[in-house]
Design a protein around this motif. Sequence first.
Motif, PDB file in Angstrom:
ATOM      1  N   SER A  67       0.832  -1.206   0.000  1.00  0.00           N
ATOM      2  CA  SER A  67       0.000   0.000   0.000  1.00  0.00           C
ATOM      3  C   SER A  67       0.866   1.256   0.000  1.00  0.00           C
ATOM      4  O   SER A  67       1.912   1.295   0.631  1.00  0.00           O
ATOM      5  N   PRO A  68       0.410   2.298  -0.692  1.00  0.00           N
ATOM      6  CA  PRO A  68       1.096   3.583  -0.547  1.00  0.00           C
ATOM      7  C   PRO A  68       0.856   4.113   0.863  1.00  0.00           C
ATOM      8  O   PRO A  68      -0.056   3.667   1.547  1.00  0.00           O
ATOM      9  N   LYS A  75      -7.013   4.846   4.602  1.00  0.00           N
ATOM     10  CA  LYS A  75      -6.992   3.443   5.008  1.00  0.00           C
ATOM     11  C   LYS A  75      -6.080   2.668   4.064  1.00  0.00           C
ATOM     12  O   LYS A  75      -6.455   2.428   2.917  1.00  0.00           O
ATOM     13  N   PRO A  76      -4.885   2.317   4.529  1.00  0.00           N
ATOM     14  CA  PRO A  76      -3.977   1.595   3.647  1.00  0.00           C
ATOM     15  C   PRO A  76      -4.527   0.216   3.311  1.00  0.00           C
ATOM     16  O   PRO A  76      -5.286  -0.363   4.102  1.00  0.00           O
ATOM     17  N   MET A  77      -4.166  -0.291   2.169  1.00  0.00           N
ATOM     18  CA  MET A  77      -4.619  -1.604   1.759  1.00  0.00           C
ATOM     19  C   MET A  77      -3.551  -2.213   0.865  1.00  0.00           C
ATOM     20  O   MET A  77      -3.135  -1.601  -0.107  1.00  0.00           O
ATOM     21  N   HIS A  78      -3.070  -3.410   1.232  1.00  0.00           N
ATOM     22  CA  HIS A  78      -2.162  -4.120   0.342  1.00  0.00           C
ATOM     23  C   HIS A  78      -3.006  -4.984  -0.591  1.00  0.00           C
ATOM     24  O   HIS A  78      -4.122  -5.363  -0.246  1.00  0.00           O
ATOM     25  N   ILE A  79      -2.455  -5.280  -1.749  1.00  0.00           N
ATOM     26  CA  ILE A  79      -3.175  -6.153  -2.674  1.00  0.00           C
ATOM     27  C   ILE A  79      -2.347  -7.429  -2.847  1.00  0.00           C
ATOM     28  O   ILE A  79      -1.170  -7.366  -3.200  1.00  0.00           O
ATOM     29  N   GLY A  80      -2.956  -8.576  -2.580  1.00  0.00           N
ATOM     30  CA  GLY A  80      -2.250  -9.849  -2.652  1.00  0.00           C
ATOM     31  C   GLY A  80      -2.650 -10.641  -3.880  1.00  0.00           C
ATOM     32  O   GLY A  80      -3.796 -10.597  -4.318  1.00  0.00           O
ATOM     33  N   PRO A 156      -4.407  -4.005   6.808  1.00  0.00           N
ATOM     34  CA  PRO A 156      -3.401  -4.092   7.878  1.00  0.00           C
ATOM     35  C   PRO A 156      -3.800  -3.362   9.151  1.00  0.00           C
ATOM     36  O   PRO A 156      -2.979  -3.247  10.059  1.00  0.00           O
ATOM     37  N   SER A 157      -5.055  -2.912   9.290  1.00  0.00           N
ATOM     38  CA  SER A 157      -5.382  -2.052  10.430  1.00  0.00           C
ATOM     39  C   SER A 157      -5.276  -2.773  11.774  1.00  0.00           C
ATOM     40  O   SER A 157      -5.114  -2.139  12.796  1.00  0.00           O
ATOM     41  N   THR A 395     -12.735  -0.826  -2.510  1.00  0.00           N
ATOM     42  CA  THR A 395     -12.865   0.536  -2.008  1.00  0.00           C
ATOM     43  C   THR A 395     -12.784   0.486  -0.489  1.00  0.00           C
ATOM     44  O   THR A 395     -13.057  -0.547   0.113  1.00  0.00           O
ATOM     45  N   THR A 396     -12.413   1.596   0.110  1.00  0.00           N
ATOM     46  CA  THR A 396     -12.195   1.597   1.560  1.00  0.00           C
ATOM     47  C   THR A 396     -13.463   1.882   2.329  1.00  0.00           C
ATOM     48  O   THR A 396     -13.413   2.321   3.463  1.00  0.00           O
TER      49      THR A 396
END
Length: 470
Positions: A67-68, A75-80, A156-157, A395-396
């Motif tokens: 995530s940037p 709200k950061p979000m990694h993409i797997g 990752p929160s 979307t967050t």
Amino acid sequence: MEKSKRSFGLLLVLVFFHGVMVMRSNGYEGEEGWGEGEGGRGKGWFMMKDWRQVIKSEGGEMRVVISPRGRIIEKPMHIGFLTMEPKTLFVPQYLDSGLLIFIRQGEATLGVICKDKFGERRLKGGDIYWIPAGSVFYLLNTGIGQRLHVICSIDPSQSLGFETFQPFYIGGGPSSVLAGFDTDTLTSAFNVSQPELQQMMMSQFRGPIVHITERAPTMWTSFLGLREEEKHKHFKKLLEMKQGSSQNKQYDSSSSWRNIVRSILDLTVEKNKGSGSSECEDSYNIYDRKHDFQNDYGWSVALDSEDYEPLKNSGVGVYLVNLTAGSMMAPHMNPTATEYGIVLAGSGEIQIVFPNGTSAMNMRVSVGDVFWIPRYFAFCQIASRTAPFEFVGFTTSAYKNRPQFLVGSNSLLRTLNLTSLAMAFGVDEVKMRRLIEAQQEAVILPTAAVAPPHQGETGFDPFDLTNGKV
Ligand SMILES: *[C@@H]1O[C@H](CO)[C@@H](O)[C@H](O)[C@H]1NC(C)=O
Ligand SMILES: *[C@@H]1O[C@H](CO)[C@@H](O)[C@H](O)[C@H]1NC(C)=O
Ligand SMILES: *[C@@H]1O[C@H](CO)[C@@H](O)[C@H](O)[C@H]1NC(C)=O
Ligand SMILES: *[C@@H]1O[C@H](CO)[C@@H](O)[C@H](O)[C@H]1NC(C)=O
């Protein structure tokens, strides 16, 4: 007495300074704005290119696009991207992060425990499933002779703060979280003999994604061959040994590690009093859903918690867009959510605009590219002239995201007062009316003239196992 008071005072001072330092460093991180991240002010700042290979195993691998970070990410979000070979098993485990999985291709059986209940779900292409942090699961590729491709959002929160996410394997011999207990503890806890235990814990660990073959039955083959009630019993036993970690949902980052360790050490069997938030739900197939919007130039689907209840707990929404060749998703913005997108097919262009009206990005994208769009930022997507442009995204917000269109027959310009609008643009009302009424289509527009002409170079495909580096 006096001495202990003084040292208590010293402790307070230390705690205070520690607190100040933590706040300062957070403050510094928060100062980071757009354009100051890695890559500087490059036009590709809204592309997510930073990835890690987090799992490399005999039966498959997983890559995570990071995530940037920065002030404008609410709200950061990694993409797997998970790839599993035919007849493989992703061993039972739980993670410190919530996963929203999307089956891109293939068929799978997902084993999950929610609210103390074990359940298996059969999944196929287009299926969405939410796995909360701390919830035990395994994934079995059941597609005959077919690779399984899964795309997931990683929240990752609640994580322990490692770079991507931290898996805790339950299976996997020496890598199991159980392997760290001493033998006597385990033999009496499981009520088995030492040789029986040894057989379970000392089997060779061949990575978290293992082949299941009839020729060489592994511990997992026999486990998967068990009847559902037996699996449940077996799983429950394992679950009891990690009691607590799935209940303590609200980790505070400083004590979460200790909590996890304590909960693993805590062998007391306490009934899992779930609040209902982690009950096993069915999966939801996004391909089967009626399109929310459709015209001659493409369609789109958006899934929120009204459609699929578990999304409420995930705090994530899902969308899917398919633009025909040469079409455009009209310039719009999301007032409530950041959008993360992954190109599934075709190629196209993403244009994003800074708040001050300068171009923030104008980028050609193709299969496997991951991009993100901050909320409030105006943007559009344009399909290349050669093929349909398909992308999926997260979307967050799990609530209805009402995108506001700036162009087209449903444009917000058409709802504003024409007189005022004409004054704002500095033209007369006739010209203004002409400008906002000329386009008769809404949402997805035919725009062959601006569409990028050809496929261009192919991007980095995270599912392509031969593609080792960017
Ligand atoms: C342990 O196993 C034995 C039989 O193998 C059984 O008689 C005994 O009740 C079990 N103890 C517990 C605590 O489950
Ligand atoms: C997207 O649209 C194209 C035709 O325009 C079609 O061939 C393709 O199957 C569609 N994709 C999905 C996921 O439905
Ligand atoms: C607009 O904002 C961006 C991002 O803050 C900045 O890099 C750019 O220089 C600004 N452009 C103008 C013309 O102010
Ligand atoms: C638009 O604004 C003008 C000038 O302020 C006003 O006279 C007119 O009634 C408004 N029109 C509508 C539809 O509100």
